[in-house]
Enzyme design. Sequence first.
Site, PDB file in Angstrom:
ATOM      1  N   ARG A 175      61.121  38.188  15.899  1.00 34.55           N
ATOM      2  CA  ARG A 175      59.721  37.559  16.313  1.00 34.55           C
ATOM      3  C   ARG A 175      60.410  36.071  17.002  1.00 34.55           C
ATOM      4  O   ARG A 175      61.395  35.859  17.587  1.00 34.55           O
ATOM      5  CB  ARG A 175      58.904  37.120  15.251  1.00 34.55           C
TER       6      ARG A 175
ATOM      7  N   ARG B 235      43.695  39.074  10.882  1.00 36.38           N
ATOM      8  CA  ARG B 235      44.330  38.750  11.964  1.00 36.38           C
ATOM      9  C   ARG B 235      45.449  39.234  11.951  1.00 36.38           C
ATOM     10  O   ARG B 235      46.271  39.417  11.202  1.00 36.38           O
ATOM     11  CB  ARG B 235      44.349  37.069  11.013  1.00 36.38           C
TER      12      ARG B 235
ATOM     13  N   TYR C 171      50.919  41.273  10.531  1.00 37.01           N
ATOM     14  CA  TYR C 171      49.926  40.523   9.288  1.00 37.01           C
ATOM     15  C   TYR C 171      49.582  42.074   8.354  1.00 37.01           C
ATOM     16  O   TYR C 171      49.287  40.852   7.092  1.00 37.01           O
ATOM     17  CB  TYR C 171      48.875  39.488   9.181  1.00 37.01           C
TER      18      TYR C 171
ATOM     19  N   ARG D  42      60.185  30.574  16.413  1.00 36.38           N
ATOM     20  CA  ARG D  42      59.774  30.849  14.717  1.00 36.38           C
ATOM     21  C   ARG D  42      61.374  31.343  13.566  1.00 36.38           C
ATOM     22  O   ARG D  42      61.037  31.603  12.462  1.00 36.38           O
ATOM     23  CB  ARG D  42      59.178  32.504  14.164  1.00 36.38           C
TER      24      ARG D  42
HETATM   25  C1  DQA Z   1      53.949  33.226   8.901  1.00 40.83           C
HETATM   26  C2  DQA Z   1      55.303  33.031  10.237  1.00 40.83           C
HETATM   27  C3  DQA Z   1      54.349  32.110  10.735  1.00 40.83           C
HETATM   28  O1  DQA Z   1      55.386  32.143  12.498  1.00 40.83           O
HETATM   29  C4  DQA Z   1      53.268  32.620  11.500  1.00 40.83           C
HETATM   30  O2  DQA Z   1      53.321  30.407  12.923  1.00 40.83           O
HETATM   31  C5  DQA Z   1      51.686  32.223  10.942  1.00 40.83           C
HETATM   32  C6  DQA Z   1      52.764  33.646   9.164  1.00 40.83           C
HETATM   33  C7  DQA Z   1      54.007  34.827   8.363  1.00 40.83           C
HETATM   34  O3  DQA Z   1      54.072  34.762   7.182  1.00 40.83           O
HETATM   35  O4  DQA Z   1      54.312  35.637   9.088  1.00 40.83           O
HETATM   36  O5  DQA Z   1      50.650  31.764  10.473  1.00 40.83           O
HETATM   37  O6  DQA Z   1      54.037  32.359   7.888  1.00 40.83           O
END
Ligand code: DQA
Length: 156
Positions: A108, A19, A24, A112
């Site tokens: 970001r 993903r 990530y 978020r």
């Molecule tokens: C996340 C950050 C969140 O905004 C996102 O929706 C994710 C992953 C992270 O680990 O960076 O699913 O939690």
Amino acid sequence: MRRELLLLHGPNLNLLGTREPDVYGTTTLADINAACEQTASAYGVGLRAVQSNHEGALVDALHDARGWALGVVINAGAYTHTSIALRDAISAVKLPTVEVHLSNVHARESFRHQSMIAPVCVGVVAGFGWRSYILGVEALLGHLGIARDALSTSGQ
Ligand code: DQA
């Protein structure tokens, strides 16, 4: 005596490894779980990992943890930013909880930047990739007063 942590992963984190690897990383969820288990075991503590793409299942996992966990490390994924139900569950179970994110959510999109759960967590670790989880486990153990050498653990 209960000596186990809950490591709780929210939606889409089962896809880690493939993903959006630029955001990530390429580490899989299984790798993260194994690394966290190893970290906790160096403190004489066990770890149970649960992942779900469903908000209610995450709430259920938190309720269940009341019966056995010392505390919780959670990456709630996108539910971080939306879920009052998860926030209420963390408050309700009264287990010390550390919020973690792989990415630096503050660097970001603005949606978020807000976390529904941060106010009911002990603290937040974000932006260090898979290491955020390790730091989160260590921070939780420190908060619980559990030292790396199990023999010097306070309260035993
Ligand atoms: C996340 C950050 C969140 O905004 C996102 O929706 C994710 C992953 C992270 O680990 O960076 O699913 O939690």
